[in-house]
Design a protein around this motif. Structure first.
Motif, PDB file in Angstrom:
ATOM      1  N   ALA A  44      11.354   6.906   7.584  1.00  0.00           N
ATOM      2  CA  ALA A  44      12.420   7.136   8.598  1.00  0.00           C
ATOM      3  C   ALA A  44      13.655   6.257   8.333  1.00  0.00           C
ATOM      4  CB  ALA A  44      11.917   7.109   9.954  1.00  0.00           C
ATOM      5  N   ARG A  45      13.434   5.004   8.019  1.00  0.00           N
ATOM      6  CA  ARG A  45      14.420   4.344   7.968  1.00  0.00           C
ATOM      7  C   ARG A  45      15.290   4.630   6.784  1.00  0.00           C
ATOM      8  NH1 ARG A  45      14.380  -0.618  10.363  1.00  0.00           N
ATOM      9  NH2 ARG A  45      16.554  -0.715   9.543  1.00  0.00           N
ATOM     10  N   VAL A  46      14.800   5.071   5.566  1.00  0.00           N
ATOM     11  CA  VAL A  46      15.835   5.589   4.329  1.00  0.00           C
ATOM     12  C   VAL A  46      16.217   7.153   4.547  1.00  0.00           C
ATOM     13  CG1 VAL A  46      14.758   4.081   2.766  1.00  0.00           C
ATOM     14  CG2 VAL A  46      13.735   6.255   3.082  1.00  0.00           C
ATOM     15  N   GLY A  82      20.429  10.908  -4.821  1.00  0.00           N
ATOM     16  CA  GLY A  82      20.555  10.150  -3.819  1.00  0.00           C
ATOM     17  C   GLY A  82      19.396   9.830  -3.071  1.00  0.00           C
ATOM     18  N   GLN A  83      18.657  11.076  -2.678  1.00  0.00           N
ATOM     19  CA  GLN A  83      17.393  11.153  -1.941  1.00  0.00           C
ATOM     20  C   GLN A  83      16.358  10.786  -2.569  1.00  0.00           C
ATOM     21  OE1 GLN A  83      18.008  15.359  -1.040  1.00  0.00           O
ATOM     22  NE2 GLN A  83      18.490  15.013   1.111  1.00  0.00           N
ATOM     23  N   GLN A  84      16.557  11.024  -4.003  1.00  0.00           N
ATOM     24  CA  GLN A  84      15.228  10.553  -4.873  1.00  0.00           C
ATOM     25  C   GLN A  84      15.392   9.051  -4.952  1.00  0.00           C
ATOM     26  OE1 GLN A  84      14.587  12.701  -8.781  1.00  0.00           O
ATOM     27  NE2 GLN A  84      15.927  14.257  -8.053  1.00  0.00           N
ATOM     28  N   GLN A  85      16.618   8.461  -4.969  1.00  0.00           N
ATOM     29  CA  GLN A  85      16.476   6.977  -5.046  1.00  0.00           C
ATOM     30  C   GLN A  85      15.969   6.330  -3.744  1.00  0.00           C
ATOM     31  OE1 GLN A  85      16.653   4.587  -6.509  1.00  0.00           O
ATOM     32  NE2 GLN A  85      18.222   3.475  -6.989  1.00  0.00           N
ATOM     33  N   ARG A  86      16.216   7.214  -2.588  1.00  0.00           N
ATOM     34  CA  ARG A  86      15.605   6.730  -1.418  1.00  0.00           C
ATOM     35  C   ARG A  86      14.077   6.755  -1.273  1.00  0.00           C
ATOM     36  NH1 ARG A  86      19.027   9.674   3.170  1.00  0.00           N
ATOM     37  NH2 ARG A  86      20.013  11.105   1.774  1.00  0.00           N
ATOM     38  N   VAL A  87      13.420   7.699  -1.850  1.00  0.00           N
ATOM     39  CA  VAL A  87      12.075   7.919  -2.021  1.00  0.00           C
ATOM     40  C   VAL A  87      11.663   6.673  -2.882  1.00  0.00           C
ATOM     41  CG1 VAL A  87      10.196   9.259  -2.944  1.00  0.00           C
ATOM     42  CG2 VAL A  87      12.120  10.395  -1.981  1.00  0.00           C
ATOM     43  N   THR A 119      21.360   0.525  -4.881  1.00  0.00           N
ATOM     44  CA  THR A 119      22.179   1.224  -3.764  1.00  0.00           C
ATOM     45  C   THR A 119      23.047   2.279  -4.744  1.00  0.00           C
ATOM     46  OG1 THR A 119      23.584  -0.582  -3.542  1.00  0.00           O
ATOM     47  CG2 THR A 119      21.730  -0.284  -1.923  1.00  0.00           C
ATOM     48  N   GLY A 120      23.166   1.996  -6.096  1.00  0.00           N
ATOM     49  CA  GLY A 120      24.191   2.508  -7.037  1.00  0.00           C
ATOM     50  C   GLY A 120      24.207   4.190  -6.902  1.00  0.00           C
ATOM     51  N   ALA A 121      23.032   4.801  -6.540  1.00  0.00           N
ATOM     52  CA  ALA A 121      23.254   6.323  -6.196  1.00  0.00           C
ATOM     53  C   ALA A 121      23.433   6.774  -4.638  1.00  0.00           C
ATOM     54  CB  ALA A 121      22.052   6.931  -6.943  1.00  0.00           C
ATOM     55  N   LEU A 122      23.517   5.820  -3.899  1.00  0.00           N
ATOM     56  CA  LEU A 122      23.589   6.137  -2.563  1.00  0.00           C
ATOM     57  C   LEU A 122      25.076   5.977  -1.764  1.00  0.00           C
ATOM     58  CD1 LEU A 122      20.519   3.759  -1.462  1.00  0.00           C
ATOM     59  CD2 LEU A 122      20.541   6.080  -2.205  1.00  0.00           C
ATOM     60  N   ASP A 123      24.994   6.961  -0.693  1.00  0.00           N
ATOM     61  CA  ASP A 123      26.274   7.101  -0.029  1.00  0.00           C
ATOM     62  C   ASP A 123      26.386   5.605   0.738  1.00  0.00           C
ATOM     63  OD1 ASP A 123      25.553   7.587   3.026  1.00  0.00           O
ATOM     64  OD2 ASP A 123      24.197   8.725   1.647  1.00  0.00           O
ATOM     65  N   THR A 124      27.489   5.292   1.323  1.00  0.00           N
ATOM     66  CA  THR A 124      27.838   3.884   1.849  1.00  0.00           C
ATOM     67  C   THR A 124      26.890   3.685   3.087  1.00  0.00           C
ATOM     68  OG1 THR A 124      29.986   4.345   1.223  1.00  0.00           O
ATOM     69  CG2 THR A 124      29.459   2.340   2.974  1.00  0.00           C
ATOM     70  N   ASN A 125      26.558   4.689   3.762  1.00  0.00           N
ATOM     71  CA  ASN A 125      25.888   4.758   5.243  1.00  0.00           C
ATOM     72  C   ASN A 125      24.299   4.472   4.702  1.00  0.00           C
ATOM     73  OD1 ASN A 125      28.187   4.745   6.866  1.00  0.00           O
ATOM     74  ND2 ASN A 125      27.641   7.076   7.166  1.00  0.00           N
ATOM     75  N   LEU A 127      23.730   1.053   3.163  1.00  0.00           N
ATOM     76  CA  LEU A 127      23.658  -0.088   4.222  1.00  0.00           C
ATOM     77  C   LEU A 127      22.516   0.027   4.970  1.00  0.00           C
ATOM     78  CD1 LEU A 127      27.382   0.037   5.554  1.00  0.00           C
ATOM     79  CD2 LEU A 127      26.516  -1.664   3.914  1.00  0.00           C
ATOM     80  N   GLU A 128      21.906   0.852   5.374  1.00  0.00           N
ATOM     81  CA  GLU A 128      20.617   1.253   5.844  1.00  0.00           C
ATOM     82  C   GLU A 128      19.598   0.665   4.964  1.00  0.00           C
ATOM     83  OE1 GLU A 128      18.246   1.876   9.105  1.00  0.00           O
ATOM     84  OE2 GLU A 128      20.260   2.763   9.064  1.00  0.00           O
ATOM     85  N   VAL A 129      19.730   0.898   3.832  1.00  0.00           N
ATOM     86  CA  VAL A 129      18.712   0.413   2.829  1.00  0.00           C
ATOM     87  C   VAL A 129      18.649  -1.185   2.791  1.00  0.00           C
ATOM     88  CG1 VAL A 129      17.961   0.118   0.385  1.00  0.00           C
ATOM     89  CG2 VAL A 129      18.303   2.207   1.542  1.00  0.00           C
ATOM     90  N   LEU A 130      19.943  -1.814   2.571  1.00  0.00           N
ATOM     91  CA  LEU A 130      20.258  -3.378   2.593  1.00  0.00           C
ATOM     92  C   LEU A 130      19.772  -3.793   3.693  1.00  0.00           C
ATOM     93  CD1 LEU A 130      23.520  -3.118   0.540  1.00  0.00           C
ATOM     94  CD2 LEU A 130      21.646  -4.209  -0.179  1.00  0.00           C
TER      95      LEU A 130
END
Length: 252
Positions: A131-133, A149-154, A173-179, A182-185
């Motif tokens: 949920a957090r990612v 980006g979604q695969q990186q979140r997985v 976080t290289g492949a992720l959008d800003t929001n 930040l959530e991941v960090l």
């Protein structure tokens, strides 16, 4: 979790690729202990040895000389099987290449490392991490049905769900959008607060500002450390070191 003061320790680590005229020294005597429950960012100009440091620290690459200790175990002379078992028990990775299993859905990819290690996944925690990612709506999707980006979140959820002693992250976080980044960090910061140790290679000053300490590498050496780093301080230090490295290479 293994109780070790510095779950990751490098002592006079050298790493040379090639030999003779074509030899390249990627690490030149790096010594550093990454304290338990700390978040360290590793930065430096391109070709400074950041990924090599990460790979040697994780036992994925063997130093030419020096010693690496991972969760209290000296990695010198360990067999590939012993290294694999140690990593499976205590370590998680977030790489730029996601290394997801194409036939498995999101939830199965996230829980796979725990099942391989013979541990029963904590389902409530797995659901929380997913949920957090931002992937609760995608748990039954396979990697082929997700964006990069979604695969990186997985891959990030998979690393965090196992609650490893150490997380090694290479540009997480290289492949992720800003929001999402930040959530991941923020999630990584929470894990550190809970006692996990994170070592992250990044070129992004914003990502680095979430760390407790930033190590700056130039030509395989740690040349500087910043504690409680701010975005501006990280960016200006990186720019200065990059310019110095460029000049030094031009003079050789």
């Amino acid at each position: 979790m293994a109780s070790v003061e510095s779950p990751v320790r490098l002592d006079s680590v050298h790493k040379t690729y090639g030999s003779g005229e074509s030899a390249v020294e990627a690490l030149s005597g790096v010594s550093f202990g990454f304290p338990a429950g700390s978040f360290t960012a590793v930065m430096g100009p391109s070709g400074s040895g950041k990924s090599t440091l990460l790979h040697c620290a994780a036992g994925l690459d063997e130093p030419t000389s020096g010693r690496v200790t991972l969760v209290g175990t000296d990695l010198g002379g360990k067999s590939e099987t012993a290294l694999t078992e140690l990593r499976r028990e205590h370590v998680a990775f977030i790489f730029q290449s996601f290394n997801l299993m194409p036939a498995l859905n999101v939830e199965q990819n996230v829980t796979l490392p725990m099942l391989l290690a013979g541990r029963e996944p904590d389902r409530a925690w797995v659901d929380q991490v997913i949920a957090r990612v931002g992937l609760s709506q995608r748990v039954k999707h396979r990697p082929g049905e997700l964006s990069g980006g979604q695969q990186q979140r997985v891959a990030i959820a998979r690393a965090l769900a196992a609650r490893p002693t150490v997380v090694f992250a290479d540009e997480p976080t290289g492949a992720l959008d800003t929001n999402t980044a930040l959530e991941v960090l923020n999630l990584m910061r929470e894990l550190v607060a809970a006692g996990q140790t994170i070592v992250m290679v990044t070129h992004d000053p914003v990502a680095a500002s979430f760390a407790d300490t930033v190590l700056f590498l130039v030509d395989g050496r740690i040349v500087m450390q910043l504690a409680d780093p701010g975005v501006e301080a990280v960016a200006s230090t990186l720019a200065k070191l990059g310019a110095q490295a460029k000049r030094a290479r031009g003079q050789r």
